[in-house]
Design a protein around this motif. Structure first.
Motif, PDB file in Angstrom:
ATOM      1  N   ALA A 178       0.829  -1.202   0.000  1.00  0.00           N
ATOM      2  CA  ALA A 178       0.000   0.000   0.000  1.00  0.00           C
ATOM      3  C   ALA A 178       0.867   1.256   0.000  1.00  0.00           C
ATOM      4  CB  ALA A 178      -0.929  -0.009   1.211  1.00  0.00           C
ATOM      5  N   ALA A 179       1.874   1.288   0.869  1.00  0.00           N
ATOM      6  CA  ALA A 179       2.730   2.468   0.965  1.00  0.00           C
ATOM      7  C   ALA A 179       3.481   2.722  -0.341  1.00  0.00           C
ATOM      8  CB  ALA A 179       3.713   2.302   2.119  1.00  0.00           C
ATOM      9  N   ASN A 180       3.982   1.660  -0.951  1.00  0.00           N
ATOM     10  CA  ASN A 180       4.739   1.811  -2.198  1.00  0.00           C
ATOM     11  C   ASN A 180       3.875   2.274  -3.360  1.00  0.00           C
ATOM     12  OD1 ASN A 180       7.043   1.015  -0.873  1.00  0.00           O
ATOM     13  ND2 ASN A 180       7.049  -1.060  -1.684  1.00  0.00           N
ATOM     14  N   ASN A 181       2.574   2.090  -3.222  1.00  0.00           N
ATOM     15  CA  ASN A 181       1.658   2.490  -4.288  1.00  0.00           C
ATOM     16  C   ASN A 181       0.815   3.711  -3.916  1.00  0.00           C
ATOM     17  OD1 ASN A 181       1.688   0.342  -6.653  1.00  0.00           O
ATOM     18  ND2 ASN A 181       1.952  -0.791  -4.734  1.00  0.00           N
ATOM     19  N   GLY A 182       1.285   4.472  -2.936  1.00  0.00           N
ATOM     20  CA  GLY A 182       0.676   5.762  -2.643  1.00  0.00           C
ATOM     21  C   GLY A 182      -0.514   5.765  -1.721  1.00  0.00           C
ATOM     22  N   ALA A 183      -0.772   4.644  -1.036  1.00  0.00           N
ATOM     23  CA  ALA A 183      -1.920   4.588  -0.124  1.00  0.00           C
ATOM     24  C   ALA A 183      -1.465   4.667   1.328  1.00  0.00           C
ATOM     25  CB  ALA A 183      -2.717   3.308  -0.351  1.00  0.00           C
ATOM     26  N   VAL A 184      -2.292   5.266   2.170  1.00  0.00           N
ATOM     27  CA  VAL A 184      -2.046   5.349   3.611  1.00  0.00           C
ATOM     28  C   VAL A 184      -3.115   4.535   4.326  1.00  0.00           C
ATOM     29  CG1 VAL A 184      -2.290   6.888   5.594  1.00  0.00           C
ATOM     30  CG2 VAL A 184      -0.794   7.523   3.726  1.00  0.00           C
ATOM     31  N   ILE A 185      -2.690   3.759   5.301  1.00  0.00           N
ATOM     32  CA  ILE A 185      -3.615   2.970   6.109  1.00  0.00           C
ATOM     33  C   ILE A 185      -3.847   3.688   7.432  1.00  0.00           C
ATOM     34  CG2 ILE A 185      -3.980   0.776   7.305  1.00  0.00           C
ATOM     35  CD1 ILE A 185      -2.233  -0.539   5.151  1.00  0.00           C
ATOM     36  N   VAL A 186      -5.111   3.835   7.789  1.00  0.00           N
ATOM     37  CA  VAL A 186      -5.508   4.404   9.077  1.00  0.00           C
ATOM     38  C   VAL A 186      -6.185   3.285   9.861  1.00  0.00           C
ATOM     39  CG1 VAL A 186      -6.852   6.168  10.255  1.00  0.00           C
ATOM     40  CG2 VAL A 186      -5.874   6.647   7.993  1.00  0.00           C
ATOM     41  N   ALA A 187      -5.762   3.063  11.112  1.00  0.00           N
ATOM     42  CA  ALA A 187      -6.302   1.931  11.862  1.00  0.00           C
ATOM     43  C   ALA A 187      -6.598   2.302  13.306  1.00  0.00           C
ATOM     44  CB  ALA A 187      -5.333   0.749  11.820  1.00  0.00           C
ATOM     45  N   TRP A 246      -2.758  -4.824  15.997  1.00  0.00           N
ATOM     46  CA  TRP A 246      -2.346  -4.774  14.595  1.00  0.00           C
ATOM     47  C   TRP A 246      -3.570  -4.592  13.727  1.00  0.00           C
ATOM     48  CZ3 TRP A 246       2.737  -4.673  13.319  1.00  0.00           C
ATOM     49  CH2 TRP A 246       3.646  -5.048  14.322  1.00  0.00           C
ATOM     50  N   PRO A 247      -3.492  -3.839  12.630  1.00  0.00           N
ATOM     51  CA  PRO A 247      -2.279  -3.249  12.046  1.00  0.00           C
ATOM     52  C   PRO A 247      -1.887  -1.887  12.614  1.00  0.00           C
ATOM     53  CG  PRO A 247      -4.118  -2.854  10.589  1.00  0.00           C
ATOM     54  CD  PRO A 247      -4.658  -3.686  11.721  1.00  0.00           C
ATOM     55  N   ALA A 248      -2.640  -1.357  13.602  1.00  0.00           N
ATOM     56  CA  ALA A 248      -2.304  -0.039  14.144  1.00  0.00           C
ATOM     57  C   ALA A 248      -0.905  -0.016  14.758  1.00  0.00           C
ATOM     58  CB  ALA A 248      -3.340   0.372  15.183  1.00  0.00           C
ATOM     59  N   ALA A 249      -0.429  -1.162  15.234  1.00  0.00           N
ATOM     60  CA  ALA A 249       0.883  -1.218  15.883  1.00  0.00           C
ATOM     61  C   ALA A 249       2.039  -1.020  14.908  1.00  0.00           C
ATOM     62  CB  ALA A 249       1.049  -2.560  16.607  1.00  0.00           C
ATOM     63  N   ASP A 250       1.783  -1.152  13.614  1.00  0.00           N
ATOM     64  CA  ASP A 250       2.837  -0.943  12.633  1.00  0.00           C
ATOM     65  C   ASP A 250       3.138   0.551  12.522  1.00  0.00           C
ATOM     66  OD1 ASP A 250       4.022  -0.438   9.865  1.00  0.00           O
ATOM     67  OD2 ASP A 250       3.980  -2.622   9.898  1.00  0.00           O
ATOM     68  N   PRO A 251       4.405   0.960  12.626  1.00  0.00           N
ATOM     69  CA  PRO A 251       4.718   2.399  12.606  1.00  0.00           C
ATOM     70  C   PRO A 251       4.388   3.089  11.298  1.00  0.00           C
ATOM     71  CG  PRO A 251       6.731   1.073  12.553  1.00  0.00           C
ATOM     72  CD  PRO A 251       5.609   0.132  12.839  1.00  0.00           C
ATOM     73  N   ARG A 252       4.177   2.345  10.224  1.00  0.00           N
ATOM     74  CA  ARG A 252       3.811   2.963   8.948  1.00  0.00           C
ATOM     75  C   ARG A 252       2.323   3.279   8.865  1.00  0.00           C
ATOM     76  NH1 ARG A 252       6.132  -1.884   5.517  1.00  0.00           N
ATOM     77  NH2 ARG A 252       5.082  -2.892   7.290  1.00  0.00           N
ATOM     78  N   GLY A 281      -2.005  16.248  26.996  1.00  0.00           N
ATOM     79  CA  GLY A 281      -1.236  15.291  27.777  1.00  0.00           C
ATOM     80  C   GLY A 281       0.178  15.784  27.988  1.00  0.00           C
ATOM     81  N   ALA A 282       1.132  14.855  28.034  1.00  0.00           N
ATOM     82  CA  ALA A 282       2.531  15.224  28.192  1.00  0.00           C
ATOM     83  C   ALA A 282       3.005  16.006  26.975  1.00  0.00           C
ATOM     84  CB  ALA A 282       3.383  13.974  28.379  1.00  0.00           C
ATOM     85  N   PRO A 283       3.877  16.996  27.149  1.00  0.00           N
ATOM     86  CA  PRO A 283       4.361  17.773  26.003  1.00  0.00           C
ATOM     87  C   PRO A 283       5.028  16.876  24.960  1.00  0.00           C
ATOM     88  CG  PRO A 283       4.964  18.843  28.064  1.00  0.00           C
ATOM     89  CD  PRO A 283       4.428  17.489  28.426  1.00  0.00           C
ATOM     90  N   GLY A 284       4.744  17.146  23.696  1.00  0.00           N
ATOM     91  CA  GLY A 284       5.315  16.344  22.625  1.00  0.00           C
ATOM     92  C   GLY A 284       4.526  15.064  22.411  1.00  0.00           C
ATOM     93  N   THR A 285       5.089  14.155  21.633  1.00  0.00           N
ATOM     94  CA  THR A 285       4.440  12.877  21.354  1.00  0.00           C
ATOM     95  C   THR A 285       4.444  12.009  22.611  1.00  0.00           C
ATOM     96  OG1 THR A 285       5.206  12.999  19.076  1.00  0.00           O
ATOM     97  CG2 THR A 285       4.446  10.854  19.851  1.00  0.00           C
ATOM     98  N   ASP A 286       3.298  11.409  22.912  1.00  0.00           N
ATOM     99  CA  ASP A 286       3.226  10.528  24.086  1.00  0.00           C
ATOM    100  C   ASP A 286       2.355   9.314  23.760  1.00  0.00           C
ATOM    101  OD1 ASP A 286       0.351  10.847  25.317  1.00  0.00           O
ATOM    102  OD2 ASP A 286       0.984  12.876  24.813  1.00  0.00           O
ATOM    103  N   SER A 325      -3.024   2.361  24.440  1.00  0.00           N
ATOM    104  CA  SER A 325      -1.894   3.281  24.361  1.00  0.00           C
ATOM    105  C   SER A 325      -0.695   2.552  23.788  1.00  0.00           C
ATOM    106  CB  SER A 325      -1.544   3.821  25.753  1.00  0.00           C
ATOM    107  OG  SER A 325      -2.623   4.510  26.331  1.00  0.00           O
ATOM    108  N   GLY A 326       0.279   3.309  23.309  1.00  0.00           N
ATOM    109  CA  GLY A 326       1.495   2.681  22.810  1.00  0.00           C
ATOM    110  C   GLY A 326       2.411   3.679  22.155  1.00  0.00           C
ATOM    111  N   ALA A 327       3.694   3.341  22.118  1.00  0.00           N
ATOM    112  CA  ALA A 327       4.699   4.250  21.561  1.00  0.00           C
ATOM    113  C   ALA A 327       4.455   4.546  20.087  1.00  0.00           C
ATOM    114  CB  ALA A 327       6.090   3.657  21.759  1.00  0.00           C
ATOM    115  N   GLN A 328       3.781   3.648  19.381  1.00  0.00           N
ATOM    116  CA  GLN A 328       3.555   3.857  17.942  1.00  0.00           C
ATOM    117  C   GLN A 328       2.329   4.726  17.656  1.00  0.00           C
ATOM    118  OE1 GLN A 328       3.530   0.883  19.472  1.00  0.00           O
ATOM    119  NE2 GLN A 328       5.202  -0.373  18.697  1.00  0.00           N
ATOM    120  N   LEU A 329       1.588   5.112  18.702  1.00  0.00           N
ATOM    121  CA  LEU A 329       0.352   5.856  18.477  1.00  0.00           C
ATOM    122  C   LEU A 329       0.632   7.178  17.764  1.00  0.00           C
ATOM    123  CD1 LEU A 329      -2.713   5.887  19.020  1.00  0.00           C
ATOM    124  CD2 LEU A 329      -2.223   7.144  21.122  1.00  0.00           C
TER     125      LEU A 329
END
Length: 546
Positions: free
Chosen positions: A305-314, A326-332, A417-422, A351-355
């Motif tokens: 999907a990424a290589n062909n111009g699509a974005v996944i929202v999960a 998954w697939p939300a846990a994937d950083p892409r 929440g906390a300043p910056g990405t959390d 919650s999670g670092a990839q959010l």
């Protein structure tokens, strides 16, 4: 995603019924203190082997040992389609060799993804699969179960403070700043909805805007209590009716049903649908379901999907877990958590670092089956709002790719929440007014975005943002605590800039009183026309820990 849905008419009469969601398909049910869980299918009994199982010894090739061990572990998992496996091959030649020998090996191919050199196979005897893996280990890139998406094993819950959640009802778009004339938002963009199917006749989709694609499960939603899920998701992304509005009412919708009659999907079907949606021209793909396992096939589908111009929202998941599904846990993937009208993380939201982002996900009004309107809660509702926002940004500037539009959303999110990405909010809460005016120098919106107590430093962090398209100078921040107000010079905020004002907390006073109240007001220079003056003030209460 389990969903509590109630009609808006009933809610008007009876008040909002709170919904907590576990798993992935919203289900009609009575509200309980703890969300009900769908029961997972019991593991299938092992079939007596009629094919010789290869013996594993210390001399067995390590690759063979690994493949056989992975196969054996499949028998102990509850979150797979039993007597099925998903196989991915190293190259085209290896893939062709397997296709040629599969039937003779006792393996039935029930699905092929040639673009990803992967198959879904069914077997009556696990020994047949074990034997093929042992005899042809160099052909395999990956071998896994066909993991269920929709009935995942629930991870341990994260301890969280109780909060009074505030419902959105039909105010989610106003909360996001999606006001005024939105009639062209999303034009020229196709949003794929991989879900339970969409009720095409609902008035919120107009005429001819929803197309369907069949990956083997039909195209129309069923009549079970969960089957309105896809309709609600599509409405939040692209609905045009006032009583079931979506972010991008001019976008096209591509509905791909990925669930069976039990409301369950699997990792092969989901990967197949990602590829099909990409090939059909969708540039935004919404997935409001998930599971707690992944494999090489899903990874390859996301890459495709990424290589062909699509974005996944999960959707991040509704299990109050400190990990994303998954697939939300994937950083892409653009993963989305849920907040309420008071900008609080909804208790069930993972919650999670990839959010990446947060969006409304508590008692949000949307469409359902039979032209009904309901309030829904869950990250399933949050994700399509972001999907629609990506389409809206793309329609404003046709030169943007979906990935670039998504990046604009993360750069223009309200930093709560906390300043910056959390891990609780990601980059922050979706702000469409900011995203759509990020380069508009005539648009001014300065804001106090957050009050955050940093226990490590003993300081209050007051987060300030310039959510407009031009710099603003000569600002000041008034901080009131108790009977005292102190003014801090902010000097200037460049367009899109975030700054912190830090104030020490008197630990002795906090311990003695039990709590300290703070209120802040960001003061613009005289003559500034702030488009959203209400966000220039914020109040909070810091409570001493016991």
């Amino acid at each position: 995603m389990l969903m509590k849905k109630t009609t808006t008419a009933a809610l008007a009469a009876c008040g909002l019924l709170c919904v907590l969601l576990t798993g992935w398909f919203w289900r009609r049910q009575a509200v309980a203190p703890h969300p009900a869980r769908l029961s997972s299918p019991a593991p299938a009994a092992a079939t007596a082997a009629s094919t010789a199982v290869p013996t594993v010894t210390s001399r067995t090739d390590p690759a063979v040992r690994d493949l056989l061990a992975r196969l054996q572990r499949l028998l102990g998992r509850r979150d797979i389609r039993h007597n099925e496996a998903v196989l991915t091959f190293k190259d085209d030649a290896a893939y062709a060799r397997f296709l040629a020998r599969a039937a003779q090996a006792g393996l039935t191919i029930v699905g092929r993804l040639d673009a990803l050199r992967s198959v879904r196979v069914r077997y009556t005897d696990l020994a047949a699969l074990q034997l093929d893996a042992a005899q042809h280990p160099s052909d395999y890139a990956d071998l896994s179960g066909n993991y269920l998406f929709g009935v995942p094993p629930i991870p341990a819950k994260e301890a969280r403070d109780a909060v009074n959640q505030v419902p959105f009802r039909n105010s989610a778009l106003a909360f996001l700043g999606a006001t005024g004339d939105r009639s062209q938002w999303g034009r020229g963009v196709t949003i794929a909805v991989l879900d339970t199917g969409v009720a095409l006749a609902d008035a919120t989709f107009g005429t001819g805007r929803v197309q369907t694609l069949d990956v083997g499960l039909g195209v129309f939603p069923g009549t079970a209590s969960d089957d309105g899920h896809g309709t609600s998701v599509a409405s939040l992304a692209a609905g045009l009716a006032a009583d079931a509005p979506g972010v991008a009412p001019a976008a096209r919708v591509l509905s791909i049903r990925v669930t069976d009659t039990s409301g369950t999907s699997d990792i092969y079907t989901l990967s197949q649908a990602i590829v099909a949606a990409t090939d059909a021209g969708a540039r935004v793909i919404n997935i409001s379901l998930g599971g707690y396992a992944t494999n090489a096939l899903l990874d390859a589908a996301i890459t495709y999907a990424a290589n062909n111009g699509a974005v996944i929202v999960a959707a991040a998941g509704n299990d109050q877990a400190a990990q994303l599904a998954w697939p939300a846990a994937d950083p892409r993937v653009i993963s989305v958590a849920a907040v309420d009208l008071a900008e609080q993380q909804v208790t069930f939201s993972n919650s999670g670092a990839q959010l990446q982002l947060s969006a409304p996900g508590y008692a949000v009004q949307t469409a359902w089956l039979d032209n009904s309107r309901v309030y829904v809660s869950g990250t399933s509702a949050s994700a399509p709002l972001v999907a629609g926002a990506i389409a809206a940004v793309m329609s404003q500037n046709s030169a943007l790719t979906a990935a670039q539009a998504a990046q604009i959303l993360t750069q223009t999110a309200n930093d709560v929440g906390a300043p910056g990405t959390d891990p609780n909010y990601g980059h922050g809460i979706l702000n469409l007014a900011w995203a759509m005016n990020a380069t508009n120098r005539a648009y001014t919106d300065t804001a106090v975005s957050s009050h955050y107590y940093d226990a490590a430093t003993g300081q209050m962090d007051f987060v300030l943002q310039n959510r407009g398209g031009a710099p603003v100078s000569s600002l000041s921040l008034a901080v009131t605590s108790g009977a005292y107000t102190t003014y801090y010079d902010v000097t200037s905020l460049d367009a899109g800039e975030t700054k912190l004002v830090t104030v020490p907390v008197d630990a002795a006073a906090l311990k003695a009183s039990g709590q300290i109240r703070f209120s802040t007001t960001l003061i613009n220079p005289i003559g500034t026309v702030d488009q959203v003056p209400t966000n220039n003030t914020r109040a909070s209460v810091l409570t001493a820990t016991k």
